[in-house]
Design an enzyme around this catalytic site. Structure first.
Site, PDB file in Angstrom:
ATOM      1  N   ALA A 248       0.786  -1.228   0.000  1.00  0.00           N
ATOM      2  CA  ALA A 248       0.000   0.000   0.000  1.00  0.00           C
ATOM      3  C   ALA A 248       0.821   1.284   0.000  1.00  0.00           C
ATOM      4  O   ALA A 248       0.303   2.343  -0.341  1.00  0.00           O
ATOM      5  CB  ALA A 248      -0.956   0.013   1.188  1.00  0.00           C
ATOM      6  N   PRO A 250       3.179   4.399  -0.935  1.00  0.00           N
ATOM      7  CA  PRO A 250       3.015   5.392   0.134  1.00  0.00           C
ATOM      8  C   PRO A 250       1.564   5.795   0.405  1.00  0.00           C
ATOM      9  O   PRO A 250       1.323   6.668   1.233  1.00  0.00           O
ATOM     10  CB  PRO A 250       3.802   6.591  -0.391  1.00  0.00           C
ATOM     11  CG  PRO A 250       3.688   6.493  -1.859  1.00  0.00           C
ATOM     12  CD  PRO A 250       3.668   5.021  -2.187  1.00  0.00           C
ATOM     13  N   GLY A 251       0.586   5.202  -0.319  1.00  0.00           N
ATOM     14  CA  GLY A 251      -0.800   5.410   0.070  1.00  0.00           C
ATOM     15  C   GLY A 251      -1.712   6.063  -0.940  1.00  0.00           C
ATOM     16  O   GLY A 251      -2.904   6.243  -0.674  1.00  0.00           O
ATOM     17  N   GLY A 252      -1.209   6.425  -2.111  1.00  0.00           N
ATOM     18  CA  GLY A 252      -2.058   7.084  -3.096  1.00  0.00           C
ATOM     19  C   GLY A 252      -3.210   6.214  -3.558  1.00  0.00           C
ATOM     20  O   GLY A 252      -4.376   6.631  -3.532  1.00  0.00           O
ATOM     21  N   LYS A 253      -2.915   4.988  -3.966  1.00  0.00           N
ATOM     22  CA  LYS A 253      -3.972   4.084  -4.429  1.00  0.00           C
ATOM     23  C   LYS A 253      -4.866   3.667  -3.269  1.00  0.00           C
ATOM     24  O   LYS A 253      -6.085   3.533  -3.429  1.00  0.00           O
ATOM     25  CB  LYS A 253      -3.356   2.871  -5.119  1.00  0.00           C
ATOM     26  CG  LYS A 253      -2.572   3.206  -6.378  1.00  0.00           C
ATOM     27  CD  LYS A 253      -2.003   1.952  -7.021  1.00  0.00           C
ATOM     28  CE  LYS A 253      -1.106   2.306  -8.199  1.00  0.00           C
ATOM     29  NZ  LYS A 253       0.146   2.985  -7.766  1.00  0.00           N
ATOM     30  N   GLU A 272       1.438  -2.850   4.416  1.00  0.00           N
ATOM     31  CA  GLU A 272       2.713  -2.245   4.009  1.00  0.00           C
ATOM     32  C   GLU A 272       3.814  -2.765   4.923  1.00  0.00           C
ATOM     33  O   GLU A 272       3.690  -2.712   6.142  1.00  0.00           O
ATOM     34  CB  GLU A 272       2.646  -0.720   4.063  1.00  0.00           C
ATOM     35  CG  GLU A 272       3.958  -0.010   3.824  1.00  0.00           C
ATOM     36  CD  GLU A 272       4.667  -0.440   2.551  1.00  0.00           C
ATOM     37  OE1 GLU A 272       5.867  -0.745   2.630  1.00  0.00           O
ATOM     38  OE2 GLU A 272       4.014  -0.478   1.491  1.00  0.00           O
ATOM     39  N   ASP A 297       4.411  -8.110   6.226  1.00  0.00           N
ATOM     40  CA  ASP A 297       5.075  -8.566   5.008  1.00  0.00           C
ATOM     41  C   ASP A 297       4.021  -9.116   4.048  1.00  0.00           C
ATOM     42  O   ASP A 297       3.327 -10.087   4.371  1.00  0.00           O
ATOM     43  CB  ASP A 297       6.090  -9.645   5.374  1.00  0.00           C
ATOM     44  CG  ASP A 297       6.914 -10.126   4.181  1.00  0.00           C
ATOM     45  OD1 ASP A 297       6.579  -9.761   3.037  1.00  0.00           O
ATOM     46  OD2 ASP A 297       7.886 -10.865   4.394  1.00  0.00           O
ATOM     47  N   ASP A 314       0.070  -3.862  -6.303  1.00  0.00           N
ATOM     48  CA  ASP A 314       0.916  -2.935  -7.059  1.00  0.00           C
ATOM     49  C   ASP A 314       2.342  -3.197  -6.583  1.00  0.00           C
ATOM     50  O   ASP A 314       2.806  -2.619  -5.609  1.00  0.00           O
ATOM     51  CB  ASP A 314       0.487  -1.495  -6.788  1.00  0.00           C
ATOM     52  CG  ASP A 314       1.320  -0.480  -7.553  1.00  0.00           C
ATOM     53  OD1 ASP A 314       1.998  -0.880  -8.524  1.00  0.00           O
ATOM     54  OD2 ASP A 314       1.318   0.703  -7.182  1.00  0.00           O
ATOM     55  N   CYS A 367       4.636  -0.406 -12.016  1.00  0.00           N
ATOM     56  CA  CYS A 367       4.975   0.857 -12.666  1.00  0.00           C
ATOM     57  C   CYS A 367       6.237   0.636 -13.495  1.00  0.00           C
ATOM     58  O   CYS A 367       7.225   1.353 -13.367  1.00  0.00           O
ATOM     59  CB  CYS A 367       5.193   1.954 -11.620  1.00  0.00           C
ATOM     60  SG  CYS A 367       5.360   3.586 -12.357  1.00  0.00           S
TER      61      CYS A 367
END
Length: 430
Positions: A248, A250-253, A272, A297, A314, A367
């Site tokens: 997760a 840094p948290g944008g999605k 995370e 984990d 992601d 990405c």
């Protein structure tokens, strides 16, 4: 900035906002500093080739802080509308203050040679011919990255120069309105064409936007928004209550997923591994009632087998799909990094399949367009884990010209879609 990136492995897009705030810069000054730092790092490969043609010794023998200053001066001379005398004078003054008079005289002589030609003229001199090596210098990418991106483009390898060019264009700031908390209409800017929640800012500081300051909206690339949207819009059979964002930070999605989960009566578990990134996720999602952020984990998620309706993975990757925003990644990553990253991606995907229930939906995203991190990882999961690849095209019907390397997968591109090069595969458990 250059020293922090070079010595401390800093990230330009994270360091810049703090540096700009610390020095009280705004408006044109902030924009100038942003382009000066990011552009210098982005075009470092080209500038080093030009500087090598202008000095009487190997660049490795030039003191690091002097080389940083020469790169800054070269970017002002060849990549920005800074008058020649100003670019040279400020650079020489900087070297004199940070090193000594001898180094300042050396810098003055080198930059006068650089100023004798335009960027296009210099590229013709230092990058003649054709092939990967020429493209690497001309477009400021490592040779191995150029070759890997060409393979990822497959039959569209003629687009390679356009893709490399797009990696060197600073992205415009894109905002996302988190549904149920903000509307797109209250955000300034032009609506994005692919995401129903985004706008592209014409300029200014996103923090000055009320919805962003209040946490009801955020800064998020349109491609990243589409990944969250695909994870939510993929059809599931039966119950649709338990959602997981397995990596997760840094948290944008996670922020967009939590807003969508609220609207649909679902709960979101954001997992995370790293403490500081888990803290960023908590800050990003805020006090949303249906969200739990857990530091754990993702290869051993704290969930029972077959208990999850929707999972977004992601996965950590080379980040070579976001070179517009993370210019240092092209110089920091090496081909040797791939083996460890692919092994991690496979391990994360194995546990993501374990916790997914039959009839649920698992979205695997990176990405990065590199085939080792996309097609190879998904093919391995199909062979090992008994999953099938479902067709994503009906899930994101407005996204065209995005056929992925495997049937049913999607691949976004900066030169086609104006987004980061996000890869997406929708997996089902048989």
């Amino acid at each position: 900035m250059l020293k922090a990136v070079r010595v401390d492995d800093g990230y330009t897009n994270l360091l810049l906002p703090a540096a700009i705030a610390r020095h009280g810069l705004s408006g044109r000054d902030a924009a100038f500093v942003t382009e000066l730092a990011s552009g210098t790092i982005r075009r470092q490969g080209t500038y080093d080739a030009i500087l090598a043609a202008c000095v009487d010794r190997p660049l490795r023998k030039v003191e690091a802080k002097v080389l940083d200053a020469l790169r800054l001066g070269t970017h002002q001379l060849l990549g920005m509308r800074v008058p020649t005398h100003a670019a040279i004078d400020t650079t020489v003054t900087l070297v004199r203050a940070k090193v000594n008079q001898g180094a300042a005289g050396f810098s003055n002589a080198v930059l006068r040679k650089v100023a004798a030609r335009s960027l296009d003229e210099w590229v013709d001199v230092v990058a003649p011919g054709t092939g990967h090596a020429q493209l690497a210098v001309a477009h400021s990418h490592p040779v191995w990255v150029v070759a890997a991106l060409e393979r990822a483009l497959g039959g569209a390898s003629a687009e390679l120069p356009a893709l490399l060019d797009a990696d060197n264009v600073p992205p415009r700031v894109t905002l996302v309105a988190r549904p149920g908390r903000a509307t797109r209409d209250e955000l300034p800017g032009e609506p994005t064409t692919l995401s129903p929640y985004g706008v592209t800012l014409a300029g200014g500081d996103p923090a000055d936007v009320a919805a962003v300051a209040e946490g009801r909206a955020g800064v998020q690339d349109e491609g990243s928004q589409l990944v969250a949207l695909a994870a939510v819009e993929a059809p599931v059979e039966g119950r649709d209550e338990v959602w997981v964002d397995l990596c997760a930070g840094p948290g944008g999605k996670a922020s967009l997923l939590s807003a969508l989960a609220d609207e649909r009566g679902a709960r979101l578990l954001a997992v995370e591994r790293h403490h500081h990134r888990a803290a960023l996720v908590r800050r990003a999602v805020g006090p949303a009632p249906g969200v739990l952020v857990v530091q754990a984990d993702g290869t051993h998620a704290p969930l029972p087998d077959g208990s999850v309706d929707r999972t977004l993975l992601d996965a950590p990757c080379t980040g070579l799909g976001a070179l517009r925003r993370r210019p240092e990644a092209r110089w920091r990553r090496t081909r040797a990094d791939l083996a460890d990253l692919v092994a991690l991606q496979a391990a994360l995907l194995t546990d993501a399949v374990r916790i997914l229930r039959p009839g649920g939906a698992l979205l695997y995203a990176t990405c990065s367009p590199l085939l080792e991190e996309t097609a190879a990882v998904v093919t391995g999961a199909v062979e090992r884990l008994g999953v099938v690849v479902d067709d994503l095209a009906p899930v994101l019907p407005d996204v065209g010209d995005a056929t992925g390397p495997l049937p049913g997968t999607l691949q976004l591109w900066p030169h086609r879609h104006g987004t980061d090069a996000m890869f997406m595969a929708l997996l089902r458990k048989e």
